[in-house]
Design a protein around this motif. Structure first.
Motif, PDB file in Angstrom:
ATOM      1  N   LEU A   8      -1.835 -12.033   0.233  1.00 38.09           N
ATOM      2  CA  LEU A   8      -2.326 -11.008   1.154  1.00 38.09           C
ATOM      3  C   LEU A   8      -1.152 -10.575   2.014  1.00 38.09           C
ATOM      4  O   LEU A   8      -0.650 -11.339   2.845  1.00 38.09           O
ATOM      5  N   SER A  18      -3.866  -6.878  -1.314  1.00 37.14           N
ATOM      6  CA  SER A  18      -4.189  -8.100  -2.033  1.00 37.14           C
ATOM      7  C   SER A  18      -3.483  -8.044  -3.383  1.00 37.14           C
ATOM      8  O   SER A  18      -3.817  -7.197  -4.227  1.00 37.14           O
ATOM      9  N   ARG A  46      -1.877  -2.168   7.255  1.00 34.77           N
ATOM     10  CA  ARG A  46      -2.567  -2.123   5.957  1.00 34.77           C
ATOM     11  C   ARG A  46      -2.331  -3.451   5.253  1.00 34.77           C
ATOM     12  O   ARG A  46      -1.196  -3.928   5.174  1.00 34.77           O
ATOM     13  N   THR A  47      -3.380  -4.072   4.743  1.00 31.57           N
ATOM     14  CA  THR A  47      -3.266  -5.349   4.042  1.00 31.57           C
ATOM     15  C   THR A  47      -3.535  -5.143   2.562  1.00 31.57           C
ATOM     16  O   THR A  47      -4.572  -4.582   2.182  1.00 31.57           O
ATOM     17  N   GLU A  94       3.332  -9.788   7.483  1.00 30.50           N
ATOM     18  CA  GLU A  94       2.565 -11.036   7.400  1.00 30.50           C
ATOM     19  C   GLU A  94       2.249 -11.313   5.939  1.00 30.50           C
ATOM     20  O   GLU A  94       1.915 -10.386   5.182  1.00 30.50           O
ATOM     21  N   THR A  96       0.407  -7.983   4.702  1.00 32.74           N
ATOM     22  CA  THR A  96       0.134  -6.984   5.737  1.00 32.74           C
ATOM     23  C   THR A  96       1.390  -6.171   5.987  1.00 32.74           C
ATOM     24  O   THR A  96       2.475  -6.727   6.176  1.00 32.74           O
ATOM     25  N   ARG A  97       1.219  -4.855   5.988  1.00 29.66           N
ATOM     26  CA  ARG A  97       2.336  -3.922   6.171  1.00 29.66           C
ATOM     27  C   ARG A  97       2.046  -3.018   7.366  1.00 29.66           C
ATOM     28  O   ARG A  97       0.889  -2.664   7.627  1.00 29.66           O
TER      29      ARG A  97
END
Length: 254
Positions: A154, A167, A164-165, A145, A156-157
């Motif tokens: 941002l 920044s 985990r997001t 995402e 997301t993984r």
């Protein structure tokens, strides 16, 4: 914000790959070629960011012989605005690709670079990370995402423990995973329009990059044929097979 997307020409994922008789490489004779699936996801994500008003321009880049222009036109039919073809007959290694993309990034000054996490032919999974190292930009790999908020990406993984997001301060490098999106199909009117979109052709010499060969391919082989499975009529028979034939169980259970 300008987005650069790197794409690669690969054997279509529906094609059964054949190895040359001398085991020197994969046989590409009369083989259907297409956009690398992870690169399609990267193009789709850039288009969605543009549709959301986040991006103003999408530039697709590919490295290889004249034939890669077919995949660049496909990317423009999907929604990219223009293309850059870095022409070379040499199959560039990940580090060479990262160096060439670094020069494009320096010239284009994008706010975001999106790449597929890996190509389905070599499966190296290195270019995105190397590009981030050479540019000094933050990176988010295997993105499922991507959101752009307040000058940050941002990302997301998926990790072993869940999600985990990260920044990332823009500009940044992001590589895409399968779950990020579902790529669209190009419509016929868009395919026709793509023929009129600008495509710039450069060479590694134009970018002041000398392609060096660091890896030698020794041999290509087809994987061994899997043996036909068998059925057993009891747990005891299964344990006996695992112990005496497969040699997986080295001691008695319990």
């Amino acid at each position: 914000m300008k987005i650069i997307v790197s794409v690669k020409r690969v054997i279509d994922y529906n094609v059964k790959v054949r190895v040359k008789t001398d085991n020197s490489d994969v046989d590409l004779t009369n083989v259907k070629m297409s956009l690398n699936p992870f690169c399609e996801i990267a193009v789709e994500e850039a288009i969605r960011l543009k549709e959301a008003g986040v991006a103003s321009e999408i530039v697709v880049v590919s490295i290889g012989p004249n034939a890669v222009q077919e995949q660049l036109r496909t990317a423009m039919a999907l929604g990219a605005d223009r293309a850059i073809h870095i022409e070379t007959e040499m199959q560039p290694e990940p580090l060479n690709v990262a160096k060439l993309l670094t020069k494009i990034v320096e010239a284009e000054e994008p706010g975001l670079v999106i790449l597929g996490k890996q190509s389905i032919d070599s499966d190296n999974n290195q270019v995105g990370q190397m590009l981030a190292a050479l540019t000094g930009w933050p990176q988010g790999t295997f993105a499922s995402e991507v959101k752009i908020e307040d000058g940050k990406a941002l990302v997301t993984r998926e990790v072993d423990g869940g999600l985990r997001t990260l920044s990332l301060t823009l500009p940044a490098v992001v590589t895409t995973d399968l779950r990020l999106n579902e790529p669209r199909y190009a419509k016929l009117p868009d395919i026709m329009k793509a023929k009129r979109k600008p495509m710039e052709v450069k060479t590694p010499a134009d970018l002041n990059v000398h392609l060096k060969k660091h890896i030698s391919q020794l041999k290509v082989e087809t994987p061994p044929q899997r043996q036909v499975g068998i059925k057993v009529d009891s747990v005891d028979a299964l344990i006996d097979k695992l112990k005496n034939e497969a040699k997986i169980i080295l001691r008695k259970l319990g």
